[in-house]
Write a protein that holds these residues in place. Structure first.
Motif, mmCIF file in Angstrom:
data_model
loop_
_atom_site.group_PDB
_atom_site.id
_atom_site.type_symbol
_atom_site.label_atom_id
_atom_site.label_comp_id
_atom_site.label_asym_id
_atom_site.label_seq_id
_atom_site.Cartn_x
_atom_site.Cartn_y
_atom_site.Cartn_z
ATOM 1 N N LEU A 267 12.424 4.477 1.881
ATOM 2 C CA LEU A 267 12.280 5.307 0.617
ATOM 3 C C LEU A 267 12.514 6.573 1.060
ATOM 4 O O LEU A 267 13.080 7.415 0.115
ATOM 5 N N CYS A 268 11.774 7.143 2.187
ATOM 6 C CA CYS A 268 11.737 8.658 2.324
ATOM 7 C C CYS A 268 13.384 8.965 2.721
ATOM 8 O O CYS A 268 13.827 10.240 2.016
ATOM 9 N N ARG A 269 14.000 8.328 3.365
ATOM 10 C CA ARG A 269 15.496 8.866 3.840
ATOM 11 C C ARG A 269 16.276 8.674 2.501
ATOM 12 O O ARG A 269 17.536 9.567 2.357
ATOM 13 N N GLU A 270 16.268 7.520 1.871
ATOM 14 C CA GLU A 270 17.005 7.519 0.550
ATOM 15 C C GLU A 270 16.873 8.734 -0.374
ATOM 16 O O GLU A 270 18.048 8.960 -1.057
ATOM 17 N N ALA A 271 15.743 9.211 -0.221
ATOM 18 C CA ALA A 271 15.416 10.266 -1.160
ATOM 19 C C ALA A 271 15.738 11.540 -0.627
ATOM 20 O O ALA A 271 15.392 12.945 -1.111
ATOM 21 N N GLY A 272 16.375 11.561 0.724
ATOM 22 C CA GLY A 272 16.711 12.881 1.185
ATOM 23 C C GLY A 272 15.708 13.368 2.386
ATOM 24 O O GLY A 272 15.800 14.546 2.764
ATOM 25 N N GLY A 273 14.702 12.536 2.388
ATOM 26 C CA GLY A 273 13.529 13.106 3.422
ATOM 27 C C GLY A 273 13.841 12.787 4.942
ATOM 28 O O GLY A 273 14.962 12.030 5.247
ATOM 29 N N ARG A 274 12.934 13.328 5.811
ATOM 30 C CA ARG A 274 13.042 13.063 7.491
ATOM 31 C C ARG A 274 11.599 12.235 7.715
ATOM 32 O O ARG A 274 10.839 12.875 8.016
ATOM 33 N N PRO A 275 11.980 10.920 8.044
ATOM 34 C CA PRO A 275 10.986 10.051 8.532
ATOM 35 C C PRO A 275 10.918 10.286 10.076
ATOM 36 O O PRO A 275 11.916 10.490 10.710
ATOM 37 N N GLY A 276 9.711 10.171 10.664
ATOM 38 C CA GLY A 276 9.379 10.187 12.141
ATOM 39 C C GLY A 276 8.141 9.436 12.420
ATOM 40 O O GLY A 276 7.242 9.301 11.707
ATOM 41 N N ILE A 277 7.900 9.405 13.602
ATOM 42 C CA ILE A 277 6.956 8.613 14.222
ATOM 43 C C ILE A 277 6.172 9.223 15.338
ATOM 44 O O ILE A 277 6.833 9.854 16.192
ATOM 45 N N ALA A 278 4.925 9.066 15.782
ATOM 46 C CA ALA A 278 4.108 9.377 16.563
ATOM 47 C C ALA A 278 4.068 7.886 17.671
ATOM 48 O O ALA A 278 3.691 6.985 17.180
ATOM 49 N N ASP B 270 0.834 -1.304 -0.117
ATOM 50 C CA ASP B 270 0.187 0.036 -0.037
ATOM 51 C C ASP B 270 0.809 1.371 0.130
ATOM 52 O O ASP B 270 0.288 2.224 -0.148
ATOM 53 N N VAL B 271 2.136 1.217 0.227
ATOM 54 C CA VAL B 271 2.849 2.247 0.313
ATOM 55 C C VAL B 271 3.351 2.762 -0.978
ATOM 56 O O VAL B 271 4.019 1.962 -1.830
ATOM 57 N N SER B 272 2.994 3.884 -1.785
ATOM 58 C CA SER B 272 3.331 4.498 -2.779
ATOM 59 C C SER B 272 4.823 4.785 -2.762
ATOM 60 O O SER B 272 5.296 5.700 -2.101
ATOM 61 N N PRO B 273 5.573 4.128 -3.500
ATOM 62 C CA PRO B 273 7.187 4.503 -3.544
ATOM 63 C C PRO B 273 7.163 6.090 -4.191
ATOM 64 O O PRO B 273 7.922 6.814 -3.547
ATOM 65 N N GLU B 274 6.437 6.361 -4.779
ATOM 66 C CA GLU B 274 6.437 8.070 -5.501
ATOM 67 C C GLU B 274 6.085 8.945 -4.140
ATOM 68 O O GLU B 274 6.772 9.827 -4.113
ATOM 69 N N ALA B 275 4.890 8.658 -3.311
ATOM 70 C CA ALA B 275 4.723 9.292 -2.324
ATOM 71 C C ALA B 275 5.726 9.204 -1.187
ATOM 72 O O ALA B 275 6.094 10.583 -0.614
ATOM 73 N N ALA B 276 6.326 8.198 -0.704
ATOM 74 C CA ALA B 276 7.277 8.293 0.244
ATOM 75 C C ALA B 276 8.520 8.982 -0.222
ATOM 76 O O ALA B 276 9.187 9.834 0.578
ATOM 77 N N ALA B 277 8.904 8.697 -1.404
ATOM 78 C CA ALA B 277 10.218 9.101 -1.873
ATOM 79 C C ALA B 277 9.918 10.938 -2.177
ATOM 80 O O ALA B 277 11.018 11.849 -2.097
ATOM 81 N N GLN B 278 8.714 11.468 -2.183
ATOM 82 C CA GLN B 278 8.408 12.754 -2.650
ATOM 83 C C GLN B 278 8.086 13.473 -1.735
ATOM 84 O O GLN B 278 7.400 14.494 -1.657
ATOM 85 N N ALA B 279 8.387 12.797 -0.394
ATOM 86 C CA ALA B 279 7.901 13.656 0.787
ATOM 87 C C ALA B 279 9.225 14.172 1.669
ATOM 88 O O ALA B 279 10.324 13.620 1.914
ATOM 89 N N ASP B 280 9.137 15.605 2.016
ATOM 90 C CA ASP B 280 10.244 16.139 2.694
ATOM 91 C C ASP B 280 10.193 15.549 4.019
ATOM 92 O O ASP B 280 11.054 15.426 4.739
ATOM 93 N N ILE B 281 9.015 15.501 4.671
ATOM 94 C CA ILE B 281 8.970 14.875 5.979
ATOM 95 C C ILE B 281 7.879 13.594 5.866
ATOM 96 O O ILE B 281 6.750 14.025 5.419
ATOM 97 N N LEU B 282 8.254 12.487 6.549
ATOM 98 C CA LEU B 282 7.206 11.323 6.640
ATOM 99 C C LEU B 282 6.931 11.078 8.008
ATOM 100 O O LEU B 282 7.863 10.956 8.955
ATOM 101 N N PHE B 283 5.430 11.184 8.264
ATOM 102 C CA PHE B 283 4.967 10.876 9.762
ATOM 103 C C PHE B 283 4.376 9.615 9.922
ATOM 104 O O PHE B 283 3.318 9.284 9.213
ATOM 105 N N LEU B 284 4.778 8.937 10.551
ATOM 106 C CA LEU B 284 4.161 7.656 10.822
ATOM 107 C C LEU B 284 3.213 7.461 12.149
ATOM 108 O O LEU B 284 3.560 7.869 13.102
#
Length: 329
Positions: free
Chosen positions: A176-187, A142-156
Motif C-alpha cells: 500500500l505504501c509503495r503503490e502510493a509512492g512511499g518508501r517502506p523499510g524494516i528493522a 489491523d493495517v489501515s489502508p489510509e495510514a499506510a498509503a498516507q505515509a512518506d516512510i513506512l517502518f516495520l
C-alpha cells in the motif's frame, strides 16, 4: 502532501523498567543482555519481583516513531492493544507524545495488553523479558489502508515476524505504501528473530523494502557469514539503503552513493534500552527531510547517544537542539 512523514507498524508494548545487578538476574533465571519471550504466568512473577518500577509506552518501532515525532515529524503508529488499563495507558501515551495511535483498543477477547519487563544492569546492559499478549495478534485487518498509503516512510518491526499474520500485515502495508509512492523499510530487530525467519526476511528485503536497519549481529545472522562486508554487499545488491550499527564502532551505510562510514562518539551508557530505536529515529528524520547518508547516520548516532545516557527508551531532551549544536541541521 501526505498525512504522515513516518508511520510505524510494530508491537505495542508497555515497558516496565527497573535496575538490578547480576546476582538478581541469576536468582530469577534471567539471561543477561537479550530479549526473551515469556508466558503470562512468568510475566506476572517477574513483574512482582521488580522494585522501583518505571512504566512507559514502548515497543521497538513505537519508540522510533515517538522519537521522530519529538523531532517534529508527522507520525502515526499501527499497533494492537487491549481495552484494559495498560492498553488505554498506551494509546493515551502515544497520542500525548504527538503520534496518532491509528487502531483503537480492542474490546473483548482474553489476551491482555503486551508488556516487557526490562532489568537494567549497572553497566547499562538491558535484559528484556517480553510477554507479547494481544500485540502479537496484529494482522492484515489491523493495517489501515489510509495510514499506510498516507505515509512518506513506512517502518516495520522485525519482532512481528513470529507469526504468519504479522508477515501478511507487513506485506499488505508495504505494498500500500509503495503503490502510493512511499518508501517502506524494516528493522531486523534481533538475531534470534532473524534466525527463526531468515527465508522470509530475505524475500521481504529483496522484493518489498527500500531500506533496512540492523546491527552487526543481525546482518551476520541473516546471511550466515562471519564477514560483515559480505553480508552488507549481499543486502545492497537487492535493497536501496542498507544500514548497520556496530555498538560503539563506526556505522556503515551502503547506498547508491557507495559505502558511508559514520564515526561514533563513545559514551558510558546508563541504560542501553532504546539505543537502536533512537538511532533509527534520527536516521529516518534525516531521510524524511532529504539529507545525505552521512548526515542521516550522524543524526542517528546523536539520538542514540542521548537515550543511553538515562533510564528509558525515549529522549528526555530536545534532540533537534542537539542536531543544531552538532551542525547537522
Amino acid at each position: 502532501m501526505k498525512t504522515y512523514q513516518i508511520v510505524g507498524i510494530g508491537n505495542a508494548i508497555v515497558d516496565v523498567l527497573t535496575q538490578s545487578d547480576d546476582s538478581f538476574l541469576d536468582h530469577m533465571g534471567i539471561e543477561r543482555g537479550i530479549m526473551q519471550l515469556v508466558e503470562r504466568a512468568r510475566a506476572e512473577v517477574l513483574y512482582g519481583a521488580m522494585e522501583g518500577r518505571v512504566q512507559a509506552a514502548g515497543g521497538s518501532v513505537a519508540n522510533t516513531v515517538a522519537g521522530c515525532g519529538a523531532l517534529g515529524l508527522k507520525t502515526g503508529f499501527i499497533g494492537r492493544v487491549h481495552d484494559d488499563a495498560l492498553g488505554r495507558f498506551y494509546a493515551d501515551a502515544m497520542s500525548e507524545d504527538g503520534t496518532d495511535f491509528v487502531n483503537p483498543p480492542v474490546v473483548g477477547g482474553e489476551l491482555p495488553t503486551s508488556r516487557s519487563m526490562i532489568f537494567v544492569s549497572p553497566d547499562g546492559e538491558r535484559s528484556m523479558n517480553t510477554y507479547l499478549g494481544i500485540s502479537a495478534e496484529l494482522g492484515p485487518s489491523d493495517v489501515s489502508p489510509e495510514a499506510a498509503a498516507q505515509a512518506d516512510i513506512l517502518f516495520l518491526e522485525g519482532y512481528l515476524f513470529d507469526k504468519d499474520k504479522g508477515k501478511a500485515a507487513f506485506q499488505t502495508a508495504a505494498r500500500l505504501c509503495r503503490e502510493a509512492g512511499g518508501r517502506p523499510g524494516i528493522a531486523l530487530s534481533d538475531p534470534f528473530c532473524v534466525n527463526r525467519h531468515r527465508a522470509d526476511f530475505l524475500t521481504l528485503i529483496a522484493h518489498e523494502m527500500d531500506f533496512v536497519i540492523g546491527n552487526e549481529a543481525e546482518w551476520l545472522a541473516l546471511y550466515e557469514t562471519e564477514d560483515l562486508d559480505v553480508a552488507l554487499g549481499l543486502a545492497a545488491a537487492v535493497c536501496e539503503i542498507v544500514v548497520c550499527t556496530r555498538s560503539g564502532h563506526a556505522v556503515r551505510i551502503v547506498s547508491a552513493d557507495g559505502l558511508t562510514e559514520v564515526p561514533v562518539d563513545r559514551v558510558t551508557p546508563v541504560d542501553a534500552t532504546g539505543a537502536g530505536d533512537q538511532f533509527a529515529a534520527g536516521f529516518l528524520y534525516g531521510l524524511a527531510t532529504g539529507h545525505d547518508m552521512a548526515t542521516c547516520g550522524r543524526m542517528g548516532c546523536i539520538a542514540a547517544a542521548e537515550v543511553i545516557g538515562h533510564m528509558g527508551a525515549r529522549p528526555k531532551v530536545d534532540v533537534l537542539a542537539l542536531f543544531e549544536k552538532a551542525g547537522v541541521v
